[in-house]
Write a protein that holds these residues in place. Structure first.
Motif, PDB file in Angstrom:
ATOM      1  N   ILE A  95       8.573  14.456  -1.813  1.00  0.00           N
ATOM      2  CA  ILE A  95       7.885  13.203  -2.139  1.00  0.00           C
ATOM      3  C   ILE A  95       8.875  12.173  -2.665  1.00  0.00           C
ATOM      4  O   ILE A  95       8.845  10.993  -2.279  1.00  0.00           O
ATOM      5  N   TRP A  96       9.791  12.605  -3.538  1.00  0.00           N
ATOM      6  CA  TRP A  96      10.809  11.679  -4.056  1.00  0.00           C
ATOM      7  C   TRP A  96      11.711  11.183  -2.936  1.00  0.00           C
ATOM      8  O   TRP A  96      12.118  10.011  -2.924  1.00  0.00           O
TER       9      TRP A  96
ATOM     10  N   LYS B  99       0.836  -1.204   0.000  1.00  0.00           N
ATOM     11  CA  LYS B  99       0.000   0.000   0.000  1.00  0.00           C
ATOM     12  C   LYS B  99       0.869   1.251   0.000  1.00  0.00           C
ATOM     13  O   LYS B  99       0.603   2.208  -0.741  1.00  0.00           O
ATOM     14  N   LEU B 100       1.927   1.234   0.816  1.00  0.00           N
ATOM     15  CA  LEU B 100       2.854   2.368   0.855  1.00  0.00           C
ATOM     16  C   LEU B 100       3.556   2.532  -0.484  1.00  0.00           C
ATOM     17  O   LEU B 100       3.743   3.648  -0.975  1.00  0.00           O
ATOM     18  N   ASP B 101       3.916   1.403  -1.094  1.00  0.00           N
ATOM     19  CA  ASP B 101       4.519   1.435  -2.441  1.00  0.00           C
ATOM     20  C   ASP B 101       3.599   2.130  -3.428  1.00  0.00           C
ATOM     21  O   ASP B 101       4.017   3.008  -4.200  1.00  0.00           O
ATOM     22  N   GLU B 102       2.347   1.715  -3.410  1.00  0.00           N
ATOM     23  CA  GLU B 102       1.355   2.254  -4.353  1.00  0.00           C
ATOM     24  C   GLU B 102       1.159   3.760  -4.133  1.00  0.00           C
ATOM     25  O   GLU B 102       1.126   4.543  -5.100  1.00  0.00           O
ATOM     26  N   VAL B 103       1.048   4.164  -2.871  1.00  0.00           N
ATOM     27  CA  VAL B 103       0.821   5.576  -2.560  1.00  0.00           C
ATOM     28  C   VAL B 103       2.016   6.420  -2.992  1.00  0.00           C
ATOM     29  O   VAL B 103       1.855   7.484  -3.599  1.00  0.00           O
ATOM     30  N   LEU B 104       3.217   5.945  -2.688  1.00  0.00           N
ATOM     31  CA  LEU B 104       4.425   6.712  -3.029  1.00  0.00           C
ATOM     32  C   LEU B 104       4.593   6.842  -4.546  1.00  0.00           C
ATOM     33  O   LEU B 104       4.948   7.909  -5.050  1.00  0.00           O
ATOM     34  N   GLN B 105       4.356   5.769  -5.262  1.00  0.00           N
ATOM     35  CA  GLN B 105       4.473   5.847  -6.717  1.00  0.00           C
ATOM     36  C   GLN B 105       3.416   6.787  -7.294  1.00  0.00           C
ATOM     37  O   GLN B 105       3.701   7.596  -8.182  1.00  0.00           O
ATOM     38  N   GLY B 106       2.200   6.675  -6.773  1.00  0.00           N
ATOM     39  CA  GLY B 106       1.143   7.576  -7.234  1.00  0.00           C
ATOM     40  C   GLY B 106       1.443   9.019  -6.893  1.00  0.00           C
ATOM     41  O   GLY B 106       1.155   9.939  -7.676  1.00  0.00           O
ATOM     42  N   ALA B 107       2.051   9.248  -5.715  1.00  0.00           N
ATOM     43  CA  ALA B 107       2.379  10.610  -5.289  1.00  0.00           C
ATOM     44  C   ALA B 107       3.410  11.248  -6.212  1.00  0.00           C
ATOM     45  O   ALA B 107       3.287  12.424  -6.582  1.00  0.00           O
ATOM     46  N   THR B 108       4.422  10.494  -6.614  1.00  0.00           N
ATOM     47  CA  THR B 108       5.434  11.055  -7.522  1.00  0.00           C
ATOM     48  C   THR B 108       4.875  11.259  -8.927  1.00  0.00           C
ATOM     49  O   THR B 108       5.374  12.105  -9.668  1.00  0.00           O
ATOM     50  N   ASP B 109       3.851  10.503  -9.273  1.00  0.00           N
ATOM     51  CA  ASP B 109       3.188  10.729 -10.570  1.00  0.00           C
ATOM     52  C   ASP B 109       2.361  12.014 -10.532  1.00  0.00           C
ATOM     53  O   ASP B 109       2.344  12.788 -11.491  1.00  0.00           O
TER      54      ASP B 109
END
Length: 605
Positions: free
Chosen positions: A415-416, A397-407
């Protein structure tokens, strides 16, 4: 002019003589005071007068009066107060009047004079001055505010304060300040004002309310305040101002009908404004009056509503708002409110956390989450991950949120940084390192915190990984400039001074070096057991070559080194080179600092 000044100085002699006779001041002090007063008199009698001359003269008289009071208290002198103290006070009064007469456009003089009159109890002067001020500055709403404030707070005359505000609103019908003052005044005075008084105020013609809503439900004591609110609502189309008026009613008891009228108007006129919905939601949270259709619910005492019910109602208002207004602002207000609720988790912690996490995920999915809220959310998810280390779902879930945040926010270094930190903590170095070329090209020198994170992580792994990370960073000129110094330090600590010297020889020839890089090499040479001048002088010379035109510190440090460790006779040669090389604007400060060093050579550390 001289004759006039002499005449005014002669008028001061009795006061000065009395001061000396009472031994408030000695002869020397009296002469000094007389001289100073004469100087100020000449200044204010010049053909070209300045505001500062009057202000300094008044300040001097004020300081003199304070000193006289102190000496009276110290020596127990009570005589001649009417001659000395009143004389100085009266003179300050006349100076203020002269200054106001000559500089009528400067509102500061008027305000300062009011404060002075209040301090010395010249209240009658203020009443006369207010009329003059409003004649000159009738175009400034602030002046009408000042006049009304004086009447209300100092004279305790609500009628006069009301007249000033209503006259001011005639001239400034769009003044938020005056409407706010008038609204407060009528709410404070609502029980002392009968319906007949309200009618008289209308007949005086100062404010002509134009009803836009049915006021039959407004009690008589609130009628006047309601009329003022209505006029303000019709004139000023600003949701922030209407919220200010609503918040003022919250501070007064028995204003529920008026609050409900304001809220109904807000909903009708400002349904597109995020702040309107934020206000409604927060009122639900506070248990304040809200317009409702169910009469049974309406009669329920707001104070009796449970915390769970208030939080749930608040959340429902925001949920309605985000369906109507699809902007970042409404989501930010929503999440800020939930963050405030989550500051106190002593009661209903699960409900509060659930609402916050749900709102964050909703905002993320519609791509309306701000950087600061992403970072807060990442902190929450990290805390959840730490408390459930074996839960693979948390990590994903954290992976998904972080990737979505940088997008969503590709230009956010923060964020990066969070995403890379997560990958490195999960030992996904290969995936993390693959991101560095992209972020370095994107951010340039702003990517330095990301590289520092990589260096720190590599140090926990192995020396080889640290070296690999530094070598990767040195390929990017924008990063290499700031990394070179720490690279040298790491080499000295792990491989010795010779490795650092070799790296320095390679790096100083590359473009974009920093002064810190050369100073770091110097400091590393100076901590060696045996200081070798040829190795110390080299970075000094390189630094002078690149930065010697615009920086005096490197020249001064070089001179100090020669005097402390090297050859003191070289100091004068370095001084001559510096004077020739430095920018002319820096030469004087360098010569001054050099002189201080040479005057106290023993102080060099």
């Amino acid at each position: 002019m001289a004759e006039f000044v002499e005449k005014r100085c002669q008028d001061m002699i009795p006061e000065l003589e009395q001061m000396e006779k009472l031994k408030l001041f000695d002869k020397k002090e009296i002469r000094s005071i007389a001289k100073k007063l004469k100087e100020y008199e000449y200044k204010i009698q010049r053909h070209t007068k300045t505001k500062e001359d009057y202000l300094r003269y008044i300040q001097y008289e004020m300081d003199l009066l304070k000193l006289i009071k102190q000496r009276r208290d110290k020596y127990g002198i009570t005589q001649k107060r009417s001659v000395i103290d009143y004389g100085i006070t009266n003179k300050m009064n006349n100076l203020y009047k002269e200054a106001i007469s000559k500089f009528q456009d400067d509102i500061r003089f008027w305000v300062a004079y009011m404060k002075f009159c209040k301090h010395v109890h010249f209240h009658s002067n203020i009443n006369h001055m207010l009329g003059r001020m409003l004649q000159v500055h009738r175009d400034k709403p602030k002046c009408w505010h000042i006049a009304a404030y004086w009447e209300l707070e100092e004279n305790k005359n609500k009628h006069s304060a009301r007249q000033y505000l209503l006259r001011g609103l005639q001239i400034h019908p769009n003044s938020q300040l005056l409407y706010t003052d008038a609204f407060k005044l009528e709410l404070d005075n609502r029980f002392a004002t009968t319906s007949a008084n309200a009618e008289n105020s209308e007949k005086e013609g100062h404010i002509d309310p134009v009803p836009t809503t049915d006021d039959s439900e407004i009690p008589v004591p609130l009628k006047t305040a309601f009329f003022i609110y209505q006029q303000a609502f019709d004139r000023i189309k600003d949701i922030k101002f209407i919220i200010v008026l609503l918040n003022i009613t919250n501070e007064h008891d028995n204003t529920k009908p008026l609050q409900l009228k304001i809220i109904c108007d807000m909903i009708r006129e400002y349904a597109h404004e995020p702040l309107m919905w934020d206000t409604l939601a927060r009122r639900e949270l506070q248990g304040l009056a809200q317009p409702v259709s169910d009469t049974a619910t309406e009669s329920e005492n707001a104070d009796q509503k449970s915390l769970r019910a208030r939080i749930t109602s608040c959340n429902e208002v925001y949920q309605t708002a985000i369906k109507k207004i699809k902007t970042v602002e409404i989501w930010s207000l929503y999440i800020e409110c939930l963050l405030e609720i989550n500051r106190d988790l002593r009661l209903l912690p699960n409900l509060k956390r659930k609402l916050l996490k749900t709102a964050l995920m909703q905002a993320h999915r519609v791509k309306k989450l701000k950087e600061e809220h992403y970072l807060r959310w990442i902190d929450i998810l990290n805390a959840d991950k730490e408390s459930n280390k074996n839960d693979e779902g948390m990590r994903k879930k954290l992976d998904e949120v972080l990737q979505g945040a940088t997008d969503v926010l590709p230009n956010s270094v923060g964020i990066w940084h969070a995403r890379l930190n997560h990958l490195l903590q999960c030992d996904l170095e290969k995936e993390a390192y693959a991101i560095f070329p992209e972020v370095t090209d994107k951010f340039g020198e702003k990517a330095l915190p990301l590289w520092k994170l990589r260096f720190l992580h590599a140090q926990l792994k192995s020396w080889d990984e640290v070296e690999e990370s530094y070598q990767a960073a040195l390929k990017y000129p924008s990063i290499a400039k700031d990394v070179k110094a720490s690279w040298l330090e790491w080499l000295v600590l792990t491989k010795g001074i010779r490795a650092a010297r070799k790296a320095y020889d390679d790096l100083y020839l590359q473009p974009l070096t920093s002064l810190e890089f050369h100073k770091k090499m110097i400091s590393l040479e100076l901590i060696q057991p045996e200081i070798m001048s040829k190795y110390v002088r080299r970075p000094y010379e390189m630094a002078i070559m690149h930065f010697g035109t615009h920086d005096t510190s490197i020249w001064l440090d070089y001179i100090k080194y020669e005097m402390q460790y090297g050859e003191p006779k070289k100091a004068s040669d370095i001084h001559e080179r510096a004077v020739k090389t430095l920018d002319s604007s820096l030469t004087y400060s360098f010569i001054r600092d050099y002189g201080l060093i040479m005057a106290k050579p023993d102080s060099i550390k």
